[in-house]
Structures are given as structure tokens and as C-alpha cells.
Design a protein around this motif. Structure first.
Motif, PDB file in Angstrom:
ATOM      1  N   GLY A 100     -49.504 -23.931 -33.374  1.00  0.00           N
ATOM      2  CA  GLY A 100     -49.990 -23.996 -34.531  1.00  0.00           C
ATOM      3  C   GLY A 100     -51.352 -24.422 -34.464  1.00  0.00           C
ATOM      4  O   GLY A 100     -52.008 -23.898 -33.822  1.00  0.00           O
ATOM      5  N   GLU A 101     -51.728 -25.598 -35.190  1.00  0.00           N
ATOM      6  CA  GLU A 101     -53.086 -26.206 -35.022  1.00  0.00           C
ATOM      7  C   GLU A 101     -53.436 -26.719 -33.781  1.00  0.00           C
ATOM      8  O   GLU A 101     -54.669 -26.606 -33.391  1.00  0.00           O
ATOM      9  CB  GLU A 101     -53.207 -27.356 -36.191  1.00  0.00           C
ATOM     10  CG  GLU A 101     -52.991 -26.772 -37.489  1.00  0.00           C
ATOM     11  CD  GLU A 101     -52.837 -27.840 -38.634  1.00  0.00           C
ATOM     12  OE1 GLU A 101     -52.970 -29.000 -38.252  1.00  0.00           O
ATOM     13  OE2 GLU A 101     -52.233 -27.557 -39.596  1.00  0.00           O
ATOM     14  N   ARG A 102     -52.372 -26.836 -33.007  1.00  0.00           N
ATOM     15  CA  ARG A 102     -53.023 -27.379 -31.659  1.00  0.00           C
ATOM     16  C   ARG A 102     -53.912 -26.357 -30.685  1.00  0.00           C
ATOM     17  O   ARG A 102     -54.491 -26.445 -29.988  1.00  0.00           O
ATOM     18  CB  ARG A 102     -51.581 -27.602 -30.651  1.00  0.00           C
ATOM     19  CG  ARG A 102     -51.125 -29.107 -31.150  1.00  0.00           C
ATOM     20  CD  ARG A 102     -50.090 -29.439 -30.205  1.00  0.00           C
ATOM     21  NE  ARG A 102     -48.912 -28.550 -30.411  1.00  0.00           N
ATOM     22  CZ  ARG A 102     -47.857 -28.595 -29.548  1.00  0.00           C
ATOM     23  NH1 ARG A 102     -48.006 -29.376 -28.326  1.00  0.00           N
ATOM     24  NH2 ARG A 102     -46.778 -27.887 -29.793  1.00  0.00           N
ATOM     25  N   LEU A 103     -53.191 -24.959 -31.221  1.00  0.00           N
ATOM     26  CA  LEU A 103     -54.030 -23.845 -30.652  1.00  0.00           C
ATOM     27  C   LEU A 103     -55.352 -23.617 -31.212  1.00  0.00           C
ATOM     28  O   LEU A 103     -56.540 -23.434 -30.370  1.00  0.00           O
ATOM     29  CB  LEU A 103     -53.290 -22.521 -31.075  1.00  0.00           C
ATOM     30  CG  LEU A 103     -53.640 -21.279 -30.343  1.00  0.00           C
ATOM     31  CD1 LEU A 103     -53.559 -21.413 -28.717  1.00  0.00           C
ATOM     32  CD2 LEU A 103     -52.531 -20.041 -30.672  1.00  0.00           C
ATOM     33  N   LEU A 104     -55.869 -23.933 -32.397  1.00  0.00           N
ATOM     34  CA  LEU A 104     -57.150 -24.095 -33.101  1.00  0.00           C
ATOM     35  C   LEU A 104     -58.065 -25.201 -32.104  1.00  0.00           C
ATOM     36  O   LEU A 104     -59.084 -25.110 -31.762  1.00  0.00           O
ATOM     37  CB  LEU A 104     -57.143 -24.323 -34.378  1.00  0.00           C
ATOM     38  CG  LEU A 104     -56.615 -23.346 -35.548  1.00  0.00           C
ATOM     39  CD1 LEU A 104     -57.016 -23.870 -36.849  1.00  0.00           C
ATOM     40  CD2 LEU A 104     -57.337 -21.741 -35.278  1.00  0.00           C
ATOM     41  N   GLU A 105     -57.363 -26.310 -31.926  1.00  0.00           N
ATOM     42  CA  GLU A 105     -57.915 -27.319 -31.070  1.00  0.00           C
ATOM     43  C   GLU A 105     -58.219 -26.728 -29.684  1.00  0.00           C
ATOM     44  O   GLU A 105     -59.348 -27.053 -29.262  1.00  0.00           O
ATOM     45  CB  GLU A 105     -57.137 -28.756 -31.156  1.00  0.00           C
ATOM     46  CG  GLU A 105     -57.169 -29.293 -32.490  1.00  0.00           C
ATOM     47  CD  GLU A 105     -56.217 -30.228 -32.734  1.00  0.00           C
ATOM     48  OE1 GLU A 105     -55.245 -30.615 -31.663  1.00  0.00           O
ATOM     49  OE2 GLU A 105     -55.941 -30.353 -33.762  1.00  0.00           O
ATOM     50  N   ARG A 106     -57.320 -26.375 -29.113  1.00  0.00           N
ATOM     51  CA  ARG A 106     -57.421 -25.992 -27.682  1.00  0.00           C
ATOM     52  C   ARG A 106     -58.332 -24.801 -27.483  1.00  0.00           C
ATOM     53  O   ARG A 106     -59.161 -24.679 -26.423  1.00  0.00           O
ATOM     54  CB  ARG A 106     -56.150 -25.450 -26.994  1.00  0.00           C
ATOM     55  CG  ARG A 106     -55.266 -26.640 -26.503  1.00  0.00           C
ATOM     56  CD  ARG A 106     -54.136 -26.248 -25.406  1.00  0.00           C
ATOM     57  NE  ARG A 106     -52.870 -26.944 -25.800  1.00  0.00           N
ATOM     58  CZ  ARG A 106     -51.965 -26.514 -25.125  1.00  0.00           C
ATOM     59  NH1 ARG A 106     -51.885 -25.305 -24.795  1.00  0.00           N
ATOM     60  NH2 ARG A 106     -50.758 -27.248 -25.690  1.00  0.00           N
ATOM     61  N   ALA A 107     -58.369 -23.740 -28.328  1.00  0.00           N
ATOM     62  CA  ALA A 107     -59.152 -22.650 -28.157  1.00  0.00           C
ATOM     63  C   ALA A 107     -60.074 -22.507 -29.413  1.00  0.00           C
ATOM     64  O   ALA A 107     -59.806 -21.773 -30.581  1.00  0.00           O
ATOM     65  CB  ALA A 107     -58.183 -21.491 -27.920  1.00  0.00           C
ATOM     66  N   GLY A 108     -61.462 -23.128 -29.030  1.00  0.00           N
ATOM     67  CA  GLY A 108     -62.446 -23.091 -30.065  1.00  0.00           C
ATOM     68  C   GLY A 108     -62.556 -21.846 -30.800  1.00  0.00           C
ATOM     69  O   GLY A 108     -63.422 -21.852 -31.647  1.00  0.00           O
ATOM     70  N   TYR A 109     -62.590 -20.860 -30.172  1.00  0.00           N
ATOM     71  CA  TYR A 109     -62.933 -19.531 -30.645  1.00  0.00           C
ATOM     72  C   TYR A 109     -61.980 -18.837 -31.489  1.00  0.00           C
ATOM     73  O   TYR A 109     -62.115 -17.662 -31.704  1.00  0.00           O
ATOM     74  CB  TYR A 109     -63.354 -18.567 -29.275  1.00  0.00           C
ATOM     75  CG  TYR A 109     -62.627 -18.741 -28.037  1.00  0.00           C
ATOM     76  CD1 TYR A 109     -63.002 -19.608 -26.986  1.00  0.00           C
ATOM     77  CD2 TYR A 109     -61.524 -17.940 -27.822  1.00  0.00           C
ATOM     78  CE1 TYR A 109     -62.077 -20.006 -25.979  1.00  0.00           C
ATOM     79  CE2 TYR A 109     -60.618 -18.260 -26.910  1.00  0.00           C
ATOM     80  CZ  TYR A 109     -61.112 -19.023 -25.821  1.00  0.00           C
ATOM     81  OH  TYR A 109     -60.086 -19.222 -24.939  1.00  0.00           O
ATOM     82  N   VAL A 110     -60.720 -19.362 -31.557  1.00  0.00           N
ATOM     83  CA  VAL A 110     -59.501 -18.848 -32.294  1.00  0.00           C
ATOM     84  C   VAL A 110     -59.835 -19.168 -33.643  1.00  0.00           C
ATOM     85  O   VAL A 110     -59.888 -20.361 -34.203  1.00  0.00           O
ATOM     86  CB  VAL A 110     -58.236 -19.266 -31.875  1.00  0.00           C
ATOM     87  CG1 VAL A 110     -57.277 -18.613 -32.770  1.00  0.00           C
ATOM     88  CG2 VAL A 110     -57.907 -18.584 -30.326  1.00  0.00           C
ATOM     89  N   ASP A 111     -60.031 -18.220 -34.586  1.00  0.00           N
ATOM     90  CA  ASP A 111     -60.003 -18.296 -36.159  1.00  0.00           C
ATOM     91  C   ASP A 111     -58.906 -18.593 -36.731  1.00  0.00           C
ATOM     92  O   ASP A 111     -58.811 -19.185 -37.803  1.00  0.00           O
ATOM     93  CB  ASP A 111     -61.033 -16.969 -36.711  1.00  0.00           C
ATOM     94  CG  ASP A 111     -62.143 -16.823 -35.913  1.00  0.00           C
ATOM     95  OD1 ASP A 111     -63.225 -17.707 -35.748  1.00  0.00           O
ATOM     96  OD2 ASP A 111     -62.215 -15.547 -35.049  1.00  0.00           O
TER      97      ASP A 111
END
Ligand code: 5AD
Ligand code: SF4
Length: 486
Positions: A100-111
């Protein structure tokens, strides 16, 4: 609101989306669904990420290794953004749902991070993202750096930062009906009949990322299969995490299977993955008596020792599993059996591991998918005492021996088939020059000389050689002109 169609009209070019899928057949089927939803909303489907404005990576979370591959791949795709700053990169599927949102935090280039229950809203969500990117054509701009929210917040239209979204709610009411599907094959089709899983094996992430079991209505499934048959598709594979536990009202899975097998124009029906506990005498009866149900069964065993099976919460014993194997083999002689095994589950002793080898020697599977246990955050097995976790070198050795054993058995089984004549459904060009690939009723792959015009046809092929896992053959009943290389 401006739809991609309107945007296309305004700009003169069509917005292009690319979907890259990893993982199981359900995910492949979901990839086709996402492409269908996007195409239905006016997107062109790109064949390469380089050509796309929207790139979606449809992910698997079943093992750590699957996720690492995705992280690497998304990093590579990010490089494309240098040339196309407007590009949207989305991660969908099980890993998206898990992180979920952890992926947005970890990978700054994922929209965008989106789980399966969100796919219906894909066009709407992409519209929001793309409008955020452009400072909005329609005035509904969302807040900048939306890193920690799962829903967009409306804010002033002059804010110009790209929006980033995580759409990972489970929606019990989402039934996936009425959505367009863009199928990759006009020969064979995946038909999801069930989503989610109620079993909760202690190693498995699926119940946490796919939610509880949801079963489709039989008339909807049958309508879909009839529609496929009308378009000339002759082979369907019914999909579900524990597909044979499917039920709906008075219907049970064997009845659904029988009804699908009797749809006009359908010649082959498969289903995957079944749970051994739901292999009932009624199911075996349908398999044995319906000529269109393929003589092939995937029967994941996971371990050959009762103590491990119990700790995995598989809900059967070795003896019960073997009873099912006997039942199936007695009713359907020559049926091809495949399985899944996990070695080095925490606490698995040498003796328990040896019991798995014994089971594999005893059953002699035609095919097997063999894995090392991979720890999945949040699953019950992660709470086992740390000292029970098997040393990685030992796990690797256990896997290697099992793979070697299975390969030997598989080679023996397949070598015994040489000289036989089998019917194949021709699927596509093989990698070897001038060859086509077909699959037997037993789901075995055969490469044979032939031209592309044979795709979609049923042919008799004599098996002439085996690599161990796959076959070479020659067509025995095709008109000479058609077997020549096109
Ligand atoms: N580690 C290793 N293999 C796993 N599988 C499921 N979860 C895990 C895990 N945590 C395997 C099982 C299942 C197949 C799809 O993947 O064998 O049947
Ligand atoms: Fe995972 Fe077990 Fe459900 Fe299969 S039956 S998806 S292994 S929890």
C-alpha cells in the motif's frame, strides 16, 4: 472532467497504456482485465513501455524473490521517465495490495499503487493523477505529495505537484462483473470464477492480499464462456485460488465444471488451482465422464509429512492426500498430476524433508513447482520461534535435491511417452525456427514443424523426443501444405 477519449481528441494523439504482469494465472487474467478496462476508457494499449504514457506493473507477492524482481523492474522503468516526465508509473496486484502506501514511501518514483479491488476505478484514478500532473484541465486538482493518504484531497487548482495515490481498500461489493477484458489469446482463455481464499495456510500471503473468497454467479460464468466460444475460443481454464471450493447458491464446483464443459464450441476445460480437500468423488466423476474436461490435475501437496502439514494448516494428512491421488488415478487412468511443494518450512526436520522426497517418489508427478519457504510479513508462520527457521544453505540443498529427484522422475515419465500419438491444441510459434508449439490434453508442451496458420487447430502429433520437461513431435494428420514453414 476530461476523459482519455476527449484528451485524445484535443491533443490529436491517443493516450497509451502498457501493462506488464508477473505471477500466477490469476494475475495474468487481471492484466487482461486492466488492459480491457483501459482500452474501454479510450486508451491505446502499448506493446512496449517506451511507447506508453501510463506504465502499470502488475505484481506478485507470494515470495520475497518475486517482489525483489518487481522492485528492480520498476527502477528500470523509472529511467524512461527522464524522456517522458508526464509518464505515470503504477504498481498493481498483490505486492501493491500488501505494501500500500509503504510502497509510495519506499519508491519515490511510483505514482500509483492499486490493489485488485480498485481496477474498476483505474481510468478515473489515472485521470486524477494526470490532471494533477498538468495542473488540471478540469479544475479538480488533488493535493501535492499525497504520500500518506489513500484517498485524494481536493485543493486549490493552482497547485502543480504530481499526485500520488494508494488505492488498496478491499471492496466486498466489487464483483468484477461488467468489465471489459482484453484477451491476449484468441485460442485459449482464462475465466476467473473465484477470487480470494478462505483457507489461511500459515505460510501464505494470499488471504491477506486477495481477501476472503468471493464466488461468481454460475450464469455469469456460463455467459462469459458462451461468448468466448462464439468468438472461436475452444479452450478455457477456470481460475480461483482454491477453485474447486467454488460454490454459489445450490451450485457446487463439479456442476459448474460440467456445465462449462458442455458449452457448444468448447473442446477443452481446465481449472486451477484446486485444494486437495475439495477433490470430492463428485468432482472426480465429472472429470472422468465429461470428455471435454482435460485429463490433468494440479494438486498442491506442500509437504510429505503430517507434522509439517499440520503446522502449515493444510487441513489434510499425507494419507488423505494419497487417497485423493488414488481416487483420481483409478477413475481417470493416465491423468497427469502436478503439484507445489515448499521445502524448509520453519521447523521442518531432515526426517520430515525426507518424507517429502518419499512422497514425490511415490506419486511420481508429471510436473512440480518446487519452492523454498519464503517468510511473508504478517502471516502466522512468521511468529514461529526464530530458532526454527531453517538455515538458508540447508534450505537451498533441500530444494536442489528435490528438484533433481523430480526432474529424473519427469524425464522417465516423458521418455515413456515417446512414439505415442497425441492431440495438441496449437498455440503459437515456438522459439525454435520453423516450429509451432502445442499443448496436449495433459498440458504438456510439444514443439513440431509447422506454420502459423495452424494456430488454434487441433492436430495429431507423434512424440519423437523429449528434453525431459517438453517434447518434440511431428504432425501426423495435417495437410502437407500446412505443415510447411510459412
Ligand atoms: N514461501 C514459499 N512458497 C510459497 N507458496 C505460497 N506461499 C509461499 C511462501 N511463503 C507456494 C505454494 C503455493 C504456490 C502458489 O506458492 O506452494 O501452492
Ligand atoms: Fe495460500 Fe493456502 Fe489459500 Fe492456496 S489455499 S492461496 S496456499 S492460503
Amino acid at each position: 472532467m476530461v476523459t482519455p477519449r476527449q484528451m485524445n481528441h484535443l491533443s490529436g494523439t491517443r493516450t497509451k497504456a502498457y501493462v506488464e504482469t508477473y505471477g500466477c494465472q490469476m494475475n495474468v487474467s487481471d492484466g487482461e482485465l486492466m488492459q480491457g478496462i483501459l482500452a474501454g476508457a479510450g486508451y491505446d494499449i502499448a506493446e512496449r513501455p517506451e511507447d506508453a504514457d501510463v506504465v502499470l506493473v502488475n505484481t506478485c507477492a507470494i515470495r520475497e524473490h518475486a517482489e525483489q524482481r518487481v522492485i528492480g523492474r520498476v527502477g528500470e522503468l523509472y529511467r524512461l521517465k527522464a524522456a517522458r516526465p508526464d509518464m505515470v508509473i503504477g504498481v498493481t496486484g498483490c505486492m501493491a495490495q500488501r505494501l500500500g502506501e509503504r510502497l509510495l514511501e519506499r519508491a519515490g518514483y511510483v505514482d500509483l499503487v492499486m490493489g485488485p479491488d480498485g481496477y474498476r476505478s483505474l481510468p478515473e484514478t489515472l485521470r486524477r493523477l494526470r490532471q494533477g500532473d498538468r495542473g488540471s484541465a478540469a479544475g479538480a486538482v488533488t493535493a501535492p505529495h499525497a504520500r500518506r493518504r489513500s484517498l485524494p484531497v481536493m485543493s486549490a487548482p493552482n497547485e502543480y505537484e504530481p499526485e500520488r495515490l494508494a488505492v488498496v481498500d478491499f471492496r466486498q461489493e466489487e464483483n468484477y462483473e461488467g468489465l471489459e477484458v482484453r484477451r491476449a489469446s484468441s485460442i485459449s482463455a482464462w475465466v476467473p470464477v473465484q477470487r480470494g481464499c478462505n483457507y489461511r495456510c500459515t505460510y501464505c500471503i494470499v488471504p491477506y492480499v486477495r481477501g476472503a473468497e468471493k464466488n461468481r454467479a454460475p450464469d455469469r460464468v456460463l455467459d462469459e464462456v458462451r461468448g468466448l466460444a462464439k468468438r472461436g475460443i475452444t479452450e478455457v481454464t477456470l481460475l480461483g485460488q482454491t477453485v474447486n471450493s467454488w460454490e454459489h447458491g445450490e451450485w457446487r464446483f463439479p456442476e459448474l465444471l460440467r456445465a462449462v464443459a458442455r458449452v457448444d464450441g468448447i473442446r477443452r476445460v481446465r481449472f486451477t488451482s484446486p485444494h486437495p480437500n475439495d477433490v470430492t468423488p463428485e468432482l472426480v466423476e465429472v472429470m472422468a465422464t465429461e470428455p471435454n474436461v482435460c485429463r490433468q490435475l494440479h494438486l498442491p501437496v506442500q509437504s510429505g509429512h503430517d507434522r509439517t502439514l499440520k503446522r502449515m494448516l493444510r487441513r489434510y494428512t499425507v494419507a488423505e492426500y494419497l487417497e485423493r491421488v488414488e481416487l483420481v488415478r483409478a477413475a481417470i487412468p493416465g491423468i497427469a498430476l502436478s503439484t507445489d511443494v515448499i521445502v524448509a518450512f520453519p521447523g521442518e526436520t531432515d526426517e520430515e524433508y525426507e518424507a517429502t522426497l518419499d512422497l514425490v517418489r511415490h506419486v511420481r508427478f508429471d510436473d512440480a513447482f518446487l519452492y523454498k519457504y519464503s517468510e511473508r510479513e504478517g502471516t502466522p508462520a512468521t511468529r514461529l520461534p526464530r530458532e526454527q527457521f531453517v538455515d538458508p544453505d540447508v534450505a537451498q540443498q533441500r530444494l536442489k535435491r528435490l528438484i533433481d529427484l523430480h526432474r529424473d522422475i519427469q524425464s522417465e515419465i516423458n521418455a515413456a511417452e515417446i512414439g505415442r500419438e497425441v492431440e495438441v491444441l496449437v498455440e503459437r510459434r515456438a522459439r525454435s525456427e520453423g516450429d509451432m508449439l502445442g499443448r496436449t490434453d495433459a498440458y504438456k508442451v510439444v514443439a513440431f514443424p509447422g506454420g502459423e496458420s495452424l494456430a488454434g487447430r487441433y492436430l495429431h502429433v507423434r512424440l519423437t523426443a523429449t528434453t525431459g520437461a517438453t517434447f518434440r513431435g511431428v504432425a501426423v494428420d495435417a495437410p502437407a501444405a500446412e505443415t510447411r514453414v510459412a
